[in-house]
Design a protein around this motif. Structure first.
Motif, PDB file in Angstrom:
ATOM      1  N   VAL A 287       0.847  -1.193   0.000  1.00 53.64           N
ATOM      2  CA  VAL A 287       0.000   0.000   0.000  1.00 53.64           C
ATOM      3  C   VAL A 287       0.883   1.243   0.000  1.00 53.64           C
ATOM      4  CG1 VAL A 287      -1.754   1.295   1.287  1.00 53.64           C
ATOM      5  CG2 VAL A 287      -1.832  -1.205   1.242  1.00 53.64           C
ATOM      6  N   VAL A 288       0.536   2.239  -0.802  1.00 49.47           N
ATOM      7  CA  VAL A 288       1.278   3.505  -0.817  1.00 49.47           C
ATOM      8  C   VAL A 288       0.804   4.335   0.371  1.00 49.47           C
ATOM      9  CG1 VAL A 288       1.835   5.580  -2.133  1.00 49.47           C
ATOM     10  CG2 VAL A 288       1.426   3.414  -3.337  1.00 49.47           C
ATOM     11  N   ALA A 289       1.617   4.390   1.418  1.00 43.13           N
ATOM     12  CA  ALA A 289       1.289   5.101   2.653  1.00 43.13           C
ATOM     13  C   ALA A 289       1.725   6.558   2.528  1.00 43.13           C
ATOM     14  CB  ALA A 289       1.991   4.445   3.836  1.00 43.13           C
ATOM     15  N   VAL A 290       0.767   7.483   2.643  1.00 43.39           N
ATOM     16  CA  VAL A 290       1.043   8.891   2.356  1.00 43.39           C
ATOM     17  C   VAL A 290       0.957   9.739   3.621  1.00 43.39           C
ATOM     18  CG1 VAL A 290       0.471  10.856   0.905  1.00 43.39           C
ATOM     19  CG2 VAL A 290       0.018   8.533   0.078  1.00 43.39           C
TER      20      VAL A 290
ATOM     21  N   THR B  41       6.155   4.601   5.933  1.00 43.62           N
ATOM     22  CA  THR B  41       5.857   5.785   5.125  1.00 43.62           C
ATOM     23  C   THR B  41       6.459   5.629   3.731  1.00 43.62           C
ATOM     24  OG1 THR B  41       5.945   7.138   7.130  1.00 43.62           O
ATOM     25  CG2 THR B  41       6.027   8.294   5.013  1.00 43.62           C
ATOM     26  N   VAL B  42       5.655   5.947   2.701  1.00 46.16           N
ATOM     27  CA  VAL B  42       6.107   5.779   1.318  1.00 46.16           C
ATOM     28  C   VAL B  42       6.288   7.120   0.617  1.00 46.16           C
ATOM     29  CG1 VAL B  42       5.530   4.817  -0.954  1.00 46.16           C
ATOM     30  CG2 VAL B  42       5.064   3.497   1.131  1.00 46.16           C
ATOM     31  N   LEU B  43       5.272   7.987   0.654  1.00 44.16           N
ATOM     32  CA  LEU B  43       5.338   9.271  -0.036  1.00 44.16           C
ATOM     33  C   LEU B  43       4.777  10.370   0.856  1.00 44.16           C
ATOM     34  CD1 LEU B  43       4.044   8.325  -3.620  1.00 44.16           C
ATOM     35  CD2 LEU B  43       6.402   8.877  -2.983  1.00 44.16           C
ATOM     36  N   ALA B  44       5.063  11.608   0.467  1.00 43.99           N
ATOM     37  CA  ALA B  44       4.516  12.783   1.136  1.00 43.99           C
ATOM     38  C   ALA B  44       3.755  13.608   0.113  1.00 43.99           C
ATOM     39  CB  ALA B  44       5.638  13.615   1.763  1.00 43.99           C
TER      40      ALA B  44
ATOM     41  N   THR C  46       9.162  11.257   5.626  1.00 41.22           N
ATOM     42  CA  THR C  46       8.541  11.591   4.334  1.00 41.22           C
ATOM     43  C   THR C  46       8.659  10.469   3.312  1.00 41.22           C
ATOM     44  OG1 THR C  46      10.580  12.689   3.590  1.00 41.22           O
ATOM     45  CG2 THR C  46       8.905  14.065   4.666  1.00 41.22           C
ATOM     46  N   GLY C  47       9.072   9.284   3.737  1.00 37.90           N
ATOM     47  CA  GLY C  47       9.206   8.164   2.810  1.00 37.90           C
ATOM     48  C   GLY C  47      10.240   8.451   1.742  1.00 37.90           C
TER      49      GLY C  47
END
Length: 379
Positions: free
Chosen positions: A188-191, A210-213, A284-285
């Motif tokens: 899952v892309v955790a934002v 955490t993957v993206l911000a 912030t991934g």
């Protein structure tokens, strides 16, 4: 219930259209991205409080969906809370006549609703993911979350959607704690969220998952007129950040319709703009989502979703598990029902109705909340 609180908006807003108030569009160079793709042909499922299909900025964008709880038997196209309509607007609002503009205004929204009175549960979210994957969704946005450990059914649902070539995006949460479920499930892309200065939003849940911000502060979007008379609201929370990334995923899927979900996720990850030290970090991934970069990157295909763990040593009889969370602490039992959070994991993001040139009214929530968020748990 919180008392209604009038918040004076800057006088500058009186001279701005709603689209001009969406600062995240400029911050992410969304207009340049939309010159390359607008989300046409892509269905984005929004697992939330429903979506008001009558909103002018969502006209023609909302498909018949489904509902759970007191929304069971409905098609998900009404919203008495406002949160789901806000997420749908961030993703796919059309920006007509100076109204709100979504990241992927050509995409269609597939609403999966549960009223806040009935509340989502972990198993309902699992069922919602499966329903979305079986009804044409190529991207699923989950601006919700649970602070308890995920259930096996939720992990299986994530695996199922990944196998069905779906990009799953979820908010990390608003409690300033660890990443919540389902964002903490592998694949899952955790934002997480950032503020107007591009710094981490202080209430974001963060951690190794955490993957993206993406922007999470002062995000202007659509709202049902039954909730806010102007039809617009401003919100803080990683819910908004998740919806932004879901919109970018829709752009990539529209630009490259034959690209598998694993390569879409890889493009999002590989083109993100570092906000901290090079590479992935807990705060912030991989960095800030980069719409133009994700659309224009020329990357070789990957064998598997880059967020999944490496395959275990294979045998003829054993297949590797796709999605799994990081080791969970064996402590508290999972609650059967957890309150629905109208903004993101860890709590409800503050939504403020926009009266355009007039004072705004802060939304009322069922329990006392801080200046930005409501109580922890699902979103």
């Amino acid at each position: 219930m919180l008392p209604a609180l009038a918040v004076a908006l800057p006088l500058l807003l009186a001279a701005q259209t709603i689209e001009e108030q969406e600062w995240h569009l400029d911050a992410l160079d969304v207009h340049s991205a939309q010159a390359r793709a607008r989300g046409d042909g892509v269905i984005v499922a929004v697992i939330d409080s429903g979506v008001d299909a009558r909103h002018p900025d969502l006209a023609g964008r909302v498909l018949p969906g489904t509902g759970f709880g007191s929304s069971k038997g409905t098609d998900g196209t009404t919203d008495t809370d406002g949160h789901g309509t806000g997420m749908a607007g961030i993703i796919a609002a059309t920006g007509r006549n100076g109204g709100a503009l979504g990241i992927a205004p050509g995409a269609k929204i597939l609403p999966i609703a549960s009223s806040e009175q009935e509340q989502f549960t972990l198993d309902v979210v699992a069922e919602s993911i499966r329903w979305a994957a079986d009804h044409g969704a190529k991207v699923v946005n989950m601006s919700l979350g649970f602070s308890s450990s995920m259930t096996p059914s939720l992990v299986r649902a994530v695996n199922y959607a990944i196998e069905k070539d779906v990009v799953l995006v979820a908010a990390t949460g608003n409690e300033g704690e660890e990443v919540s479920a389902p964002a903490n499930i592998r694949g899952v892309v955790a934002v997480t969220g950032t503020n107007r200065e591009g710094k981490p939003w202080k209430s974001s849940n963060v951690g190794a998952d955490t993957v993206l911000a993406a922007p999470a502060e002062g995000i202007v979007t659509t709202a049902p007129v039954s909730v806010y008379a102007s039809g617009y609201a401003e919100m803080d929370g990683t819910s908004a950040a998740s919806a932004i990334v879901a919109g970018v995923a829709a752009l990539v899927r529209a630009k490259h319709p034959a690209m598998p979900a694993k390569d879409v996720v890889n493009a999002l990850v590989k083109t993100a703009k570092d906000l901290a030290e090079p590479g992935r970090d807990d705060t912030t991934g991989f960095g800030m989502v980069n719409p133009v970069g994700a659309l224009t990157a020329q990357l070789p295909p990957v064998e598997r979703n880059p967020l999944l763990p490496p395959p275990a040593p294979s045998t003829a009889q054993t297949a590797p598990t796709l999605a799994a969370s990081r080791p969970a602490q064996p402590a508290e039992p999972i609650e059967d029902r957890l309150p629905f959070v109208a903004a993101v994991a860890g709590g409800t993001a503050l939504m403020t109705g926009l009266l355009i040139a007039l004072p705004a009214i802060r939304s009322r929530r069922p329990e006392p909340v801080s200046a930005r968020d409501t109580p922890p748990t699902p979103w």
